[in-house]
Motif scaffolding. Sequence first.
Motif, mmCIF file in Angstrom:
data_model
loop_
_atom_site.group_PDB
_atom_site.id
_atom_site.type_symbol
_atom_site.label_atom_id
_atom_site.label_comp_id
_atom_site.label_asym_id
_atom_site.label_seq_id
_atom_site.Cartn_x
_atom_site.Cartn_y
_atom_site.Cartn_z
ATOM 1 N N THR A 1 -0.220 -5.826 5.894
ATOM 2 C CA THR A 1 -0.612 -6.116 4.502
ATOM 3 C C THR A 1 -0.744 -4.793 3.755
ATOM 4 O OG1 THR A 1 -2.747 -6.222 5.254
ATOM 5 C CG2 THR A 1 -1.326 -8.314 5.128
ATOM 6 N N ASN A 2 -0.049 -3.888 3.836
ATOM 7 C CA ASN A 2 -0.361 -2.580 3.176
ATOM 8 C C ASN A 2 0.073 -2.737 1.627
ATOM 9 O OD1 ASN A 2 -0.471 -1.204 5.626
ATOM 10 N ND2 ASN A 2 1.568 -1.156 5.987
ATOM 11 N N ASN A 3 0.739 -3.622 1.304
ATOM 12 C CA ASN A 3 1.042 -4.150 -0.245
ATOM 13 C C ASN A 3 0.465 -5.192 -0.690
ATOM 14 O OD1 ASN A 3 2.871 -1.439 -1.328
ATOM 15 N ND2 ASN A 3 3.593 -1.956 0.697
ATOM 16 N N LEU A 4 -0.542 -5.667 -0.177
ATOM 17 C CA LEU A 4 -1.214 -6.971 -0.520
ATOM 18 C C LEU A 4 -2.372 -6.236 -1.416
ATOM 19 C CD1 LEU A 4 -2.276 -9.664 1.564
ATOM 20 C CD2 LEU A 4 -3.608 -9.302 -0.277
ATOM 21 N N GLU A 5 -2.415 -6.734 -2.824
ATOM 22 C CA GLU A 5 -3.086 -6.127 -3.684
ATOM 23 C C GLU A 5 -4.155 -7.172 -4.203
ATOM 24 O OE1 GLU A 5 -0.804 -4.859 -7.366
ATOM 25 O OE2 GLU A 5 0.590 -3.581 -6.169
ATOM 26 N N SER B 1 -2.283 -17.544 -9.813
ATOM 27 C CA SER B 1 -2.774 -16.397 -9.824
ATOM 28 C C SER B 1 -1.925 -15.584 -10.927
ATOM 29 C CB SER B 1 -2.830 -15.657 -8.455
ATOM 30 O OG SER B 1 -1.734 -15.502 -8.178
ATOM 31 N N GLY B 2 -0.479 -15.973 -11.408
ATOM 32 C CA GLY B 2 0.392 -15.129 -11.930
ATOM 33 C C GLY B 2 0.697 -13.898 -11.082
ATOM 34 N N PHE B 3 0.673 -14.135 -9.667
ATOM 35 C CA PHE B 3 1.227 -12.768 -8.871
ATOM 36 C C PHE B 3 2.448 -13.446 -8.281
ATOM 37 C CE2 PHE B 3 -2.869 -10.952 -9.617
ATOM 38 C CZ PHE B 3 -3.278 -9.933 -8.741
ATOM 39 N N ASP B 4 3.132 -12.279 -7.875
ATOM 40 C CA ASP B 4 4.525 -12.318 -7.199
ATOM 41 C C ASP B 4 4.099 -12.033 -5.577
ATOM 42 O OD1 ASP B 4 6.314 -13.359 -9.111
ATOM 43 O OD2 ASP B 4 6.654 -11.546 -9.782
ATOM 44 N N ALA B 5 5.176 -12.544 -4.806
ATOM 45 C CA ALA B 5 4.956 -12.305 -3.376
ATOM 46 C C ALA B 5 6.324 -12.194 -2.651
ATOM 47 C CB ALA B 5 3.834 -13.352 -2.858
ATOM 48 N N TYR B 6 6.282 -11.389 -1.843
ATOM 49 C CA TYR B 6 7.629 -11.185 -0.999
ATOM 50 C C TYR B 6 7.507 -10.392 0.279
ATOM 51 C CZ TYR B 6 8.986 -6.237 -2.105
ATOM 52 O OH TYR B 6 9.017 -5.078 -2.589
ATOM 53 N N ASN C 1 3.968 -8.200 0.435
ATOM 54 C CA ASN C 1 3.829 -7.785 -0.905
ATOM 55 C C ASN C 1 3.110 -8.842 -1.863
ATOM 56 O OD1 ASN C 1 5.365 -4.721 -1.658
ATOM 57 N ND2 ASN C 1 5.867 -5.724 0.471
ATOM 58 N N TYR C 2 1.823 -8.275 -2.327
ATOM 59 C CA TYR C 2 1.530 -9.461 -3.323
ATOM 60 C C TYR C 2 1.105 -8.626 -4.460
ATOM 61 C CZ TYR C 2 -1.958 -12.915 -5.007
ATOM 62 O OH TYR C 2 -2.720 -14.006 -5.714
ATOM 63 N N PHE C 3 1.351 -8.930 -5.651
ATOM 64 C CA PHE C 3 1.209 -7.928 -6.708
ATOM 65 C C PHE C 3 1.264 -8.754 -8.112
ATOM 66 C CE2 PHE C 3 5.517 -7.870 -5.676
ATOM 67 C CZ PHE C 3 6.208 -8.107 -6.833
ATOM 68 N N GLU C 4 0.513 -8.424 -9.099
ATOM 69 C CA GLU C 4 0.620 -8.987 -10.349
ATOM 70 C C GLU C 4 1.974 -8.948 -10.953
ATOM 71 O OE1 GLU C 4 -1.424 -8.813 -14.718
ATOM 72 O OE2 GLU C 4 -2.215 -7.244 -13.098
ATOM 73 N N ALA C 5 2.211 -10.194 -11.185
ATOM 74 C CA ALA C 5 3.899 -10.233 -11.870
ATOM 75 C C ALA C 5 4.036 -9.365 -13.040
ATOM 76 C CB ALA C 5 4.109 -11.792 -12.437
ATOM 77 N N GLY C 6 5.187 -8.708 -13.018
ATOM 78 C CA GLY C 6 5.568 -8.019 -14.066
ATOM 79 C C GLY C 6 4.859 -6.510 -13.872
ATOM 80 N N SER C 7 4.086 -6.020 -13.038
ATOM 81 C CA SER C 7 3.374 -4.963 -13.041
ATOM 82 C C SER C 7 4.271 -3.671 -12.521
ATOM 83 C CB SER C 7 2.159 -4.870 -12.286
ATOM 84 O OG SER C 7 2.198 -5.302 -10.552
ATOM 85 N N ARG C 8 5.481 -4.012 -11.739
ATOM 86 C CA ARG C 8 6.383 -2.948 -10.975
ATOM 87 C C ARG C 8 7.233 -2.673 -11.996
ATOM 88 N NH1 ARG C 8 5.782 -4.361 -4.649
ATOM 89 N NH2 ARG C 8 3.708 -4.244 -4.472
ATOM 90 N N LEU D 1 14.081 -3.383 -6.327
ATOM 91 C CA LEU D 1 13.437 -3.951 -5.454
ATOM 92 C C LEU D 1 12.799 -5.420 -6.146
ATOM 93 C CD1 LEU D 1 11.185 -1.075 -4.152
ATOM 94 C CD2 LEU D 1 13.166 -2.494 -2.780
ATOM 95 N N PRO D 2 12.372 -6.375 -5.139
ATOM 96 C CA PRO D 2 12.162 -7.586 -5.855
ATOM 97 C C PRO D 2 10.764 -7.579 -6.652
ATOM 98 C CG PRO D 2 12.591 -7.883 -3.482
ATOM 99 C CD PRO D 2 12.594 -6.400 -3.786
#
Length: 493
Positions: free
Chosen positions: A155-159, A185-190, A198-205, A307-308
Motif C-alpha cells: 500500500t505504498n501509494n494508497l493516499e 470518494s472521487g478517487f481512482d484505484a488500480y 494505488n488509491y489517489f484523488e481522480a485527476g491529481s496525477r 500510467l493508469p
Amino acid sequence: MPRVRNIGGIGAGPIPVYVWIPPTFSPIHKVEILSGTTTTDITDIMIRGEFIDGVTETIGSFSFQIDNSAETYTNLFNTYDQVKLYYDYGTTASTQRFTGLIERVSKKEHTLILSGRGTAAKFSGKNVTYAATNTARSTILSEIIAKYFSSELTTNNLETDSGTATVSYSDKPWQEVVEELCQASGFDAYVDKDSDFNYFEAGSRLNITEAAVHEFNLISVGDFSPDASNIFNKVKVYGKEIGGFPILATASDTSSQSTYGVKELRIDDSNIITFDQAQVRADYELSLLKDPPTVGEVTSLSLPTILPGERIRISDPQNGLNPQYYPIQKFMHTFSNDAPPMTTLTIKKERNTIPNILKKRIKFESDITVSNNPNELDYSYIEDFETSSGTLTKVLFRNGTLISDGTGTGTWNSGAIILQVIPTTFSLSILDTADSKSIIVKISFDGGITFKPLITNGIGQDITFSTNTKSIIIEITLISSIAEVSTLGILYK
C-alpha cells in the motif's frame, strides 16, 4: 505544453499559443514471459499484440500472437506464467510498465495466441467481510488489504482520504468494494506492475511527458461527444431489509428530467444498513449520472510512459478538443508487424456499450432483493423497536418487539419523525407476531392534534391528506394483552 505569449494578437488581448515539445528519442518496447525459472523475450516474434490498463473498473489485460512456425514454443508457456511489458523512449526498453498473468494459451495455424489479465485479477474475485463506522475510506481499504492480502499487496501509494464511511460488507467481492469506495470518494484505484495498490484523488496525477497532438502524432479521434445513453436522473437505492421492509432512498434531478425525460436507475445493495448510507449513495450516483458524460477515444502514435489514472495533454481543435489536460479512464497499447506502435486513450469513461449494459444487468440480478414496494414509492422509514424511543403507555420494548405490559390497552407514540420530503403518498405496514386484529395504527400531520387511522383491526385503510410538513407522528395502540408488533415500515414519496 509550454504556453507562449503572443503580444501581437488580434483584438483586446493576446492569442494563447501552446507548443508541445516532444521527447527526443523514439519509443522502444520489450515483452518477456517468465515460465518457471526461464525468461523468454518474445518481442521479435510477436506478430500483433495489445496491452490494456486503467483505473477502478478496468482490470489490465493483454492478448498477443507470436510466430510458432518452428514449433519452438508449443509447450513452453503455461497458464499463470508472468508477462512483463517494458516501454521507454531511447535505445533500450528497461522500464517495466505492466505485469500480467497468462490465462489462456491457444493455437492458430502456426502461431500461439497468449491472453490474460493484470495481477489485479488475482484479488478481484476474493470476497471480504468487514465492518466499520465513520472510518476514513483509505483506512477501510488498508485494513481490508491487511486482513486479506497482506502477503500479496502493498500500500505504498494508497493516499490518505479524509472522507469517512460507515460500511458493513458480508462476503462482498473485493473489486466491488474498491469501486464503491472510489465512487463515493472521487478517487481512482488500480494495482500496478509491482502489486502495489494505488488509491489517489481522480485527476491529481499529470503525465508531463506525453501528448496527443493534431498534425504531429495524433492519428484519429473517434466518437468524442456527449453520450445520453449513460444518463440516469432518478436513482433509487435499496439497502438491507429490516423486518421485511427495505431501507430505501431516492435522489432526483428535475432539470435533467425535463431535458431528457425521467430515466430511473435502481441500485440494490444489502450492505447498506442505514438510511444515511442509502441517501449518500443515491445522491452521489445521481451527481455522476444526471448529465451526459463526454465519452470518446483518441488514438496516437505510441505513448510509452502513460500510467493508469493520469491526465494527459490532447489537442485537436477541429474535433472540439482544445489543448489541455484530459483525464484518461483507460488506455491500450497496440503492436503490429503492419503498423507502428499506437496508443488508444479512452477519455473519462467507457461508452455504454451492450456488453457494459449486460454486465450491469447481471450484477443487478445477482444483488437484487425482493422489496415490498408495489406502488413505486421513493423513501422508507423503519422502526424495529430495538432501542427505546417515543412515549410508552402500558407498553414496553422486549427483544426488539413492542408488547403490552399486561395491564390493559396501551399505546406507543413515536414523537416527531422527520421525513426526507413532504409526503404525498403513504404505504404503511406492520410485522406482527400475535393477534393482529387488536392493533390500531394512526398517523398525525399536525403535531399530534389529530390522527387518521392507517390500520384498524389488522386491516389497512386508504387515506387522503394534504400537508406542508415533513414531520409526522405515528401512534400504535395494542388493545389486547397478547398483541405484539416487531417492525413498523413506511414507504412514501
